[in-house]
Design an enzyme around this catalytic site. Structure first.
Site, PDB file in Angstrom:
ATOM      1  CG  HIS A 235     -48.716  40.656  -5.435  1.00 39.05           C
ATOM      2  ND1 HIS A 235     -49.219  41.837  -5.175  1.00 39.05           N
ATOM      3  CD2 HIS A 235     -47.573  40.796  -6.059  1.00 39.05           C
ATOM      4  CE1 HIS A 235     -48.419  42.791  -5.843  1.00 39.05           C
ATOM      5  NE2 HIS A 235     -47.498  42.279  -6.295  1.00 39.05           N
TER       6      HIS A 235
ATOM      7  N   PRO B  69     -45.860  28.837  -4.130  1.00 42.39           N
ATOM      8  CG  PRO B  69     -44.978  28.991  -6.317  1.00 42.39           C
ATOM      9  CD  PRO B  69     -46.039  28.593  -5.476  1.00 42.39           C
TER      10      PRO B  69
ATOM     11  CG  ASP C 273     -45.983  36.643  -4.578  1.00 41.91           C
ATOM     12  OD1 ASP C 273     -47.182  37.085  -4.044  1.00 41.91           O
ATOM     13  OD2 ASP C 273     -46.017  36.710  -5.850  1.00 41.91           O
TER      14      ASP C 273
ATOM     15  NE  ARG D 282     -32.526  43.823 -16.804  1.00 43.45           N
ATOM     16  CZ  ARG D 282     -31.854  43.808 -15.885  1.00 43.45           C
ATOM     17  NH1 ARG D 282     -32.262  44.345 -14.535  1.00 43.45           N
ATOM     18  NH2 ARG D 282     -30.670  43.129 -15.785  1.00 43.45           N
TER      19      ARG D 282
ATOM     20  CG  PHE E 177     -50.877  34.634 -10.135  1.00 44.24           C
ATOM     21  CD1 PHE E 177     -50.562  36.087 -10.135  1.00 44.24           C
ATOM     22  CD2 PHE E 177     -50.600  33.978 -11.061  1.00 44.24           C
ATOM     23  CE1 PHE E 177     -49.659  36.610 -11.008  1.00 44.24           C
ATOM     24  CE2 PHE E 177     -49.512  34.488 -12.061  1.00 44.24           C
ATOM     25  CZ  PHE E 177     -49.373  35.852 -12.007  1.00 44.24           C
TER      26      PHE E 177
ATOM     27  CG  ASN F 130     -35.155  40.785  -6.713  1.00 43.09           C
ATOM     28  OD1 ASN F 130     -36.230  41.241  -5.845  1.00 43.09           O
ATOM     29  ND2 ASN F 130     -34.487  39.733  -5.986  1.00 43.09           N
TER      30      ASN F 130
ATOM     31  NE  ARG G 152     -32.092  38.843 -12.253  1.00 42.81           N
ATOM     32  CZ  ARG G 152     -31.912  40.149 -12.321  1.00 42.81           C
ATOM     33  NH1 ARG G 152     -30.671  40.608 -13.228  1.00 42.81           N
ATOM     34  NH2 ARG G 152     -32.558  41.021 -11.725  1.00 42.81           N
TER      35      ARG G 152
ATOM     36  CD  GLN H  41     -49.922  30.187  -5.815  1.00 46.23           C
ATOM     37  OE1 GLN H  41     -49.774  29.794  -6.829  1.00 46.23           O
ATOM     38  NE2 GLN H  41     -48.838  31.019  -5.051  1.00 46.23           N
TER      39      GLN H  41
ATOM     40  CE  LYS I 271     -40.243  33.847   0.592  1.00 44.26           C
ATOM     41  NZ  LYS I 271     -40.184  35.214   1.063  1.00 44.26           N
TER      42      LYS I 271
END
Length: 376
Positions: A278, A274, A276, A163, A324, A158, A211, A320, A257
């Site tokens: 998308h 993984p 998500d 960052r 992506f 997230n 985190r 994959q 994930k």
């Protein structure tokens, strides 16, 4: 004679933000020295640097010159660049043995896997993949150090690219300084003992948010592993994917994930997927059209992963990865529009004071969001 106790004051805390290039010039160990470049014996079809490093697998390699990326593998500070003909050459900046550095680099690059041969198999069963491969050759999956990969993806949940990079730079600054290239300082990634010297409060002060407790908790969990936590992580390379995901998911902040990302990018689980939102869109358009319009659930995540493996086999994670990358704005500009899957959009902004909802989030969801919004 009594042993003299080590004073904790001897361990200087890392900076709350990574040093800027202006402050780094005071430490320009490698800035002025001329270093020799040598061929790596990898053609562009086996390794395209822009399609491998800035794609969310790692956040420690810096773009230090046009078509040049610099990073640290173990104790070795290296730069890679694509020549005009596409071939890859390398430059060793640190004072370490060249043969050892090249061996470590090739291992990091998963060089024992022939990308050309692997993609040939994919292309034979997937016409769209074959067309994408003609435009996007050289997008490799890395084989990172498992501890380094784990900590990076704990930072990524997230989060946005700026960052994540700031956090990873902060953690990296706890390791041994190895040199300076192109306005950046480089450090070997801290080992488990070095990272254990940092407190949760230090990480929170540096902007890690929730985190921080996951990183500290994971460090403590690894310290309790018989034989050492870093060795325990490396031992997961010998297990089946299901067991790897289960083992990683026992660590604080690691859900299935996130575990799939770590498995694919560091633990030789080449068929880890993984999933998500998308990847879900790609899957429902090309692999599972009957699920289009459904809401993504953990059960459907498993179906997506199974569909990728059924389609592409034991290196499904590599397929994959290319699918992506084909959705990144920087690559879409190079592709015919009929090959696009996901329409570019502007995701909701993530505020600094985010809630604690990271454990079950996808390791790369926000990485993909930020890529797709063009902010990377």
């Amino acid at each position: 004679m009594k042993k003299r106790k080590r004073s904790p004051k001897q361990v200087a805390p890392p900076p709350s933000t990574p040093p800027s290039p202006q402050t780094q010039t005071r430490h320009s160990l490698n800035a002025t020295k001329s270093w020799a470049w040598a061929p790596l014996n990898l053609a562009q079809q086996e390794l395209s640097l822009p399609l491998t490093f800035p794609t969310g697998q790692t956040f420690r390699w810096k773009n230090t010159a046009p078509l040049q990326y610099t990073g640290v593998v173990g104790p070795h500070l290296l730069s890679l660049k694509n020549l005009q003909n596409g071939d890859v050459c390398y430059c060793l900046h640190s004072h370490s043995h060249s043969d050892d550095a090249v061996t470590a680099l090739l291992d990091f690059l998963n060089a024992n896997v022939s990308l050309a041969d692997t993609w040939k198999v994919f292309s034979a069963s997937d016409a769209r993949f074959a067309e994408l491969a003609r435009h996007l050759g050289g997008a490799r999956v890395l084989r990172q150090d498992p501890f380094e990969c784990l900590i990076q993806f704990l930072c990524s949940s997230n989060n946005n690219i700026a960052r994540i990079t700031k956090m990873v730079d902060y953690v990296s600054s706890l390791g041994t300084y190895v040199g300076h290239v192109g306005g950046y300082q480089f450090h070997a990634f801290p080992n488990l003992e070095q990272l254990s010297l940092v407190s949760e409060q230090q990480l929170r002060n540096a902007g890690f948010g929730y985190r921080a407790k996951y990183i500290i908790g994971t460090v403590k969990a690894l310290q309790s592993k018989p034989g050492g936590g870093e060795e325990w992580l490396r031992s997961l390379r010998k297990l089946d994917l299901e067991d790897v995901i289960s083992a990683l998911s026992t660590l604080p902040g690691v859900g299935p994930k996130v575990a799939a990302c770590i498995a694919l990018f560091s633990l030789d689980q080449h068929h880890a997927i993984p999933v998500d939102t998308h990847v879900w869109q790609i899957a429902t358009k090309y692999l599972l059209p009957e699920l289009a319009g459904s809401q993504l659930t953990p059960k459907l995540c498993n179906r997506v992963a199974e569909a990728f493996v059924a389609k592409y086999g034991k290196y499904a994670g590599w397929a994959q990865t290319l699918l992506f990358i084909a959705e990144l704005p920087s690559q879409k500009a190079l592709l015919p529009s009929h090959l696009w899957t996901i329409k570019q959009h502007n995701p909701a902004k993530i505020e600094d004071g985010e809630e604690e909802f990271g454990k079950k989030s996808n390791c790369s969801l926000l990485i993909l969001e930020l890529h797709l919004s063009g902010r990377y």
